[in-house]
Motif scaffolding. Structure first.
Motif, short mmCIF file in Angstrom:
data_model
loop_
_atom_site.label_atom_id
_atom_site.label_comp_id
_atom_site.label_asym_id
_atom_site.label_seq_id
_atom_site.Cartn_x
_atom_site.Cartn_y
_atom_site.Cartn_z
N GLY A 38 22.09 48.03 -7.94
CA GLY A 38 22.08 49.25 -7.31
C GLY A 38 23.39 49.18 -6.33
O GLY A 38 24.26 50.24 -5.95
N GLY A 93 21.33 41.66 -3.19
CA GLY A 93 20.24 41.28 -4.09
C GLY A 93 19.49 40.15 -3.54
O GLY A 93 18.39 40.15 -3.71
N SER A 103 15.48 40.53 -2.79
CA SER A 103 14.65 39.59 -3.54
C SER A 103 13.80 38.95 -2.66
O SER A 103 12.48 38.88 -2.71
N ALA A 143 12.50 40.90 -9.77
CA ALA A 143 12.85 42.41 -9.90
C ALA A 143 13.79 43.29 -8.75
O ALA A 143 14.58 43.80 -9.03
N GLY A 144 13.31 42.90 -7.74
CA GLY A 144 14.04 42.85 -6.48
C GLY A 144 15.34 42.77 -6.38
O GLY A 144 16.39 43.46 -6.09
N MET A 186 17.20 41.92 -9.34
CA MET A 186 18.15 42.59 -10.08
C MET A 186 18.48 44.01 -9.60
O MET A 186 19.47 44.69 -9.73
N LEU A 187 17.43 44.75 -9.23
CA LEU A 187 17.45 46.01 -8.68
C LEU A 187 18.39 46.39 -7.50
O LEU A 187 19.33 47.08 -7.65
N THR A 188 18.36 45.62 -6.60
CA THR A 188 19.20 45.51 -5.61
C THR A 188 20.49 45.09 -5.78
O THR A 188 21.79 46.12 -5.33
#
Length: 117
Positions: A68, A33, A37, A60-61, A63-65
């Motif tokens: 995932g 993450g 980020s 957001a990057g 959180m998503l990474t």
């Protein structure tokens, strides 16, 4: 807020709730993450030069990474546990049935002659 606590041999706690060392996949997910980020924020900043929006994209990057990577790792761990259970059951059955008429390795083969020739 990230704080480090060493109590009862405890490890690194994120936000005081997630013990990173004892929670499966947490360390790798957070590291992935952080990389996601930085990559997302820097790429967005280099393309638009908007600082505040770049921070938002970086968050957001993260959180998503992180999510995932977390779910991917957890799914792989679950698959591995299922495979281990199947292998353990197979080994247990081999030990139980070894040398009996139910032993699958003791079955006569189709290409082998059935009696003396």
């Amino acid at each position: 807020q990230v704080e480090e606590k060493h109590q009862n041999g405890g490890g690194f706690k994120l936000l005081g709730i997630l013990d990173v060392q004892r929670t499966p996949c947490a360390r790798d997910a957070i590291l992935h993450g952080a990389g996601g980020s930085v990559a997302a924020g820097m790429l967005f900043f280099l393309s638009t030069s908007r600082v505040r929006r770049s921070f938002d994209v970086g968050f957001a990057g993260f959180m998503l990474t992180t999510l995932g990577s977390w779910f991917y790792c957890r799914r792989n761990n679950a698959k591995l546990r299922v495979q281990q259970r199947v292998i353990q059951e197979g080994i247990r059955n081999k030990v139980v049935y070894e040398g009996t008429s139910l032993d699958p390795t003791n079955r006569p083969r189709a290409d082998a002659p059935s009696g003396p020739s």
